[in-house]
Scaffold this motif. Structure first.
Motif, PDB file in Angstrom:
ATOM      1  N   GLY A 236      26.067  12.081  35.328  1.00  0.00           N
ATOM      2  CA  GLY A 236      26.754  13.147  34.968  1.00  0.00           C
ATOM      3  C   GLY A 236      28.056  12.737  34.157  1.00  0.00           C
ATOM      4  O   GLY A 236      28.856  13.588  33.619  1.00  0.00           O
ATOM      5  N   VAL A 237      28.251  11.696  34.120  1.00  0.00           N
ATOM      6  CA  VAL A 237      29.386  11.027  33.228  1.00  0.00           C
ATOM      7  C   VAL A 237      28.774   9.940  32.323  1.00  0.00           C
ATOM      8  O   VAL A 237      28.975   8.811  32.493  1.00  0.00           O
ATOM      9  N   PRO A 238      28.493  10.424  31.000  1.00  0.00           N
ATOM     10  CA  PRO A 238      27.707   9.668  29.976  1.00  0.00           C
ATOM     11  C   PRO A 238      28.399   8.496  29.892  1.00  0.00           C
ATOM     12  O   PRO A 238      28.001   7.471  29.435  1.00  0.00           O
ATOM     13  N   TRP A 239      29.726   8.649  29.600  1.00  0.00           N
ATOM     14  CA  TRP A 239      30.679   7.735  28.965  1.00  0.00           C
ATOM     15  C   TRP A 239      30.938   6.404  30.116  1.00  0.00           C
ATOM     16  O   TRP A 239      31.486   5.307  29.740  1.00  0.00           O
ATOM     17  N   LEU A 240      30.508   6.671  31.309  1.00  0.00           N
ATOM     18  CA  LEU A 240      31.222   5.609  32.333  1.00  0.00           C
ATOM     19  C   LEU A 240      30.444   4.511  32.311  1.00  0.00           C
ATOM     20  O   LEU A 240      31.137   3.214  32.329  1.00  0.00           O
ATOM     21  N   ARG A 241      29.068   4.170  31.686  1.00  0.00           N
ATOM     22  CA  ARG A 241      28.575   2.966  31.647  1.00  0.00           C
ATOM     23  C   ARG A 241      29.336   1.932  30.627  1.00  0.00           C
ATOM     24  O   ARG A 241      29.657   0.870  30.987  1.00  0.00           O
ATOM     25  N   GLU A 242      29.317   2.731  29.386  1.00  0.00           N
ATOM     26  CA  GLU A 242      29.903   1.943  28.448  1.00  0.00           C
ATOM     27  C   GLU A 242      31.566   1.707  28.786  1.00  0.00           C
ATOM     28  O   GLU A 242      32.134   0.537  28.444  1.00  0.00           O
ATOM     29  N   HIS A 243      32.216   2.583  29.637  1.00  0.00           N
ATOM     30  CA  HIS A 243      33.519   2.180  29.929  1.00  0.00           C
ATOM     31  C   HIS A 243      33.859   1.137  30.659  1.00  0.00           C
ATOM     32  O   HIS A 243      34.669   0.205  30.633  1.00  0.00           O
ATOM     33  N   LEU A 244      32.929   0.785  31.765  1.00  0.00           N
ATOM     34  CA  LEU A 244      32.983  -0.309  32.218  1.00  0.00           C
ATOM     35  C   LEU A 244      32.734  -1.713  31.514  1.00  0.00           C
ATOM     36  O   LEU A 244      33.262  -2.547  31.682  1.00  0.00           O
ATOM     37  N   ILE A 245      31.447  -1.684  30.974  1.00  0.00           N
ATOM     38  CA  ILE A 245      31.201  -2.768  30.017  1.00  0.00           C
ATOM     39  C   ILE A 245      32.037  -2.933  29.002  1.00  0.00           C
ATOM     40  O   ILE A 245      32.288  -4.289  28.642  1.00  0.00           O
ATOM     41  N   GLY A 246      32.597  -2.027  28.435  1.00  0.00           N
ATOM     42  CA  GLY A 246      33.606  -2.486  27.609  1.00  0.00           C
ATOM     43  C   GLY A 246      35.085  -3.239  28.064  1.00  0.00           C
ATOM     44  O   GLY A 246      35.533  -3.598  27.484  1.00  0.00           O
ATOM     45  N   ALA A 247      35.319  -2.693  29.369  1.00  0.00           N
ATOM     46  CA  ALA A 247      36.224  -3.584  29.930  1.00  0.00           C
ATOM     47  C   ALA A 247      36.156  -5.038  29.881  1.00  0.00           C
ATOM     48  O   ALA A 247      36.862  -5.658  30.012  1.00  0.00           O
ATOM     49  N   GLY A 386      35.527  17.480  37.989  1.00  0.00           N
ATOM     50  CA  GLY A 386      36.161  17.477  36.702  1.00  0.00           C
ATOM     51  C   GLY A 386      36.947  16.502  36.115  1.00  0.00           C
ATOM     52  O   GLY A 386      36.959  16.313  34.853  1.00  0.00           O
ATOM     53  N   VAL A 387      37.639  15.802  36.979  1.00  0.00           N
ATOM     54  CA  VAL A 387      38.508  14.455  36.664  1.00  0.00           C
ATOM     55  C   VAL A 387      37.826  13.578  35.758  1.00  0.00           C
ATOM     56  O   VAL A 387      38.308  12.809  34.849  1.00  0.00           O
ATOM     57  N   TRP A 388      36.360  13.353  36.217  1.00  0.00           N
ATOM     58  CA  TRP A 388      35.519  12.641  35.372  1.00  0.00           C
ATOM     59  C   TRP A 388      35.139  13.028  33.950  1.00  0.00           C
ATOM     60  O   TRP A 388      34.477  12.513  33.083  1.00  0.00           O
ATOM     61  N   MET A 389      35.728  13.740  33.470  1.00  0.00           N
ATOM     62  CA  MET A 389      35.448  14.409  31.941  1.00  0.00           C
ATOM     63  C   MET A 389      35.847  13.596  31.003  1.00  0.00           C
ATOM     64  O   MET A 389      34.910  13.466  29.834  1.00  0.00           O
ATOM     65  N   SER A 390      36.765  12.794  31.142  1.00  0.00           N
ATOM     66  CA  SER A 390      37.473  11.826  30.208  1.00  0.00           C
ATOM     67  C   SER A 390      37.997  10.687  30.891  1.00  0.00           C
ATOM     68  O   SER A 390      38.656  10.928  31.950  1.00  0.00           O
ATOM     69  N   PRO A 391      38.006   9.618  30.499  1.00  0.00           N
ATOM     70  CA  PRO A 391      38.662   8.405  30.888  1.00  0.00           C
ATOM     71  C   PRO A 391      40.091   8.601  30.984  1.00  0.00           C
ATOM     72  O   PRO A 391      40.892   8.050  31.911  1.00  0.00           O
ATOM     73  N   ALA A 392      40.879   9.496  30.265  1.00  0.00           N
ATOM     74  CA  ALA A 392      42.235   9.902  30.301  1.00  0.00           C
ATOM     75  C   ALA A 392      42.776  10.462  31.433  1.00  0.00           C
ATOM     76  O   ALA A 392      43.923  10.671  31.542  1.00  0.00           O
TER      77      ALA A 392
END
Length: 444
Positions: A236-247, A386-392
């Protein structure tokens, strides 16, 4: 009083590594150990490695991991176990329908052996480990003074490969230890398999269930709930995987060589080590002799990663607790068992600590669960998710310090302008990658 032999004295040659982190490794007191010359030293290093591509020798890492996992029995899951896992995950996914706005993320369900877990998660571990290993290896090999590299000849170019081969043993040991304890593919909080691929490990679940005073069926169902919840969140949060690996990549980019700190560590750990023994050298390097001090940039990246992982685990904790209310009397006991497992230094903490220098703080997990539960109580499931909509939009470290105060006074999710809505929609249509961990900055 006799004169001290000069650097040109063949009876006491000057150590060319003097003043570098390699001084103690290649001979204390200014001379090379045991009368060895540089060609012999680099010959020892070359003997520790086999040809490989990339920053790590993954053949060595995976072989080490499999051997470590095989120190305890690792039977192939039976058809009965596979059916039990499939039934538990199906029921768990049904229970979660009422607890989250995210749809089911499960495509396939299976039961894995420890060896199967190692093989099927390798691709993601490479993404997590290689950036750190590459930066560390290149930084360490680059610390070799130019005059030493010239004296070493062609062998100097293989120093980074040698260190990478030895670091592979450390990675393999960490993955093997994790394979002996991990309960599911999502147990470490990071999606380690292909999207939608749910898996549990019956061989490891059995010892976890011992002494809990809970039926095996309830233990399996509870762990299936956690797995299904992880799958929903990452789907449901497509950016989350890349967010973690990007860190993790940001952490690797911040590697800095502190020659004095490394030299002090080398000198301390070299005491009593036989440099002519390849196994002794391997144990030395696996023990963290070349572990690099964290730079400010790395500390910032690790803080972002730590907070994001705590938010993931806290959300799963809250969603599963909501799903089991009035359905599973033993859920509270199982929740506490999982939390104690983390607090005692469970597999997630140990592996991240060994491989990328990160230790998850259990206090953050509890604070994150409290924050998500409080937000859901005040504003509802849609506002929480809804908080998961964006990392911001994610809670910060300060928010976790005051979890009950996150968005206090807000009656509904913050409305997006038409431009903001269109921007978020375009991101999803373009692949849902969203901004990376580095782009989110301190808001993450």
């Amino acid at each position: 009083m006799s004169e001290t032999p000069g650097p040109e004295d063949p009876q006491n040659p000057q150590n060319p590594f003097k003043g570098t982190p390699f001084e103690a490794l290649f001979g204390a007191g200014g001379g090379l150990p045991g009368g060895m010359d540089l060609s012999q030293i680099f010959g020892q290093i070359q003997s520790l490695m086999q040809p490989y591509d990339g920053p790590l020798n993954w053949d060595v890492a995976l072989d080490t991991a499999r051997k470590n996992a095989a120190t305890t029995p690792d039977p192939t899951p039976t058809q009965r176990q596979k059916d039990a896992v499939a039934d538990a995950v199906q029921l768990a996914d049904h229970w979660l329908e009422e607890t989250t706005a995210f749809p089911s993320g499960i495509v396939t369900v299976t039961a894995w052996s420890k060896a199967e877990w190692i093989v099927n998660t390798t691709d993601v571990w490479k993404q997590l480990v290689e950036p750190v290993a590459e930066s560390s290896v290149s930084s360490l090999s680059g610390a070799l003074p130019a005059e030493v590299a010239a004296m070493a000849g062609p062998m100097a170019g293989f120093l980074g490969k040698a260190v990478g081969a030895l670091l592979a043993s450390q990675v393999g040991s960490g993955l093997g230890a994790l394979a002996n304890e991990v309960l599911s593919v999502s147990d470490v909080g990071v999606p380690l398999a292909a999207p939608g691929r749910a898996a549990l490990l019956p061989t490891n679940i059995a010892p976890f269930a011992e002494g809990l005073g809970v039926s095996e069926d309830d233990v399996l169902l509870y762990l299936a709930l956690r797995e299904a919840a992880h799958q929903r969140l990452f789907a449901g949060v497509p950016w989350l995987r890349e967010h973690l690996i990007g860190a993790v990549r940001d952490y690797a980019a911040g590697v800095e060589v502190n020659l004095q700190a490394i030299q002090e560590r080398v000198e301390e750990q070299m005491r009593g080590v036989d440099v002519n023994n390849p196994e002794s050298l391997q144990q030395l390097l696996e023990g963290g002799m070349f572990e690099l001090p964290q730079s400010p940039k790395q500390k910032a990246a690790l803080e972002r990663l730590e907070i994001a992982l705590a938010l993931v685990e806290g959300w799963v904790d809250e969603v599963v607790a909501l799903a089991t209310t009035d359905r599973m009397p033993a859920a509270g006991r199982l929740q506490e068992a999982v939390r104690r497992r983390r607090a005692a230094g469970g597999p997630a903490e140990q592996v991240f600590a060994n491989l990328v220098g990160l230790e998850l703080r259990p206090r953050r997990l509890r604070d994150a669960a409290t924050l998500w539960g409080s937000l859901r109580t005040r504003q509802g499931v849609e506002a929480r998710d809804g908080v998961w909509m964006s990392p911001a939009l994610l809670p910060t470290s300060a928010d976790l310090d005051d979890p009950l105060g996150f968005r206090e006074g807000a009656e509904a999710p913050e409305a997006l302008t038409e431009d903001d809505f269109d921007a978020e929609l375009r991101k999803l249509l373009d692949g849902g990658s969203g901004p990376s961990a580095g782009d989110a900055g301190e808001d993450v």
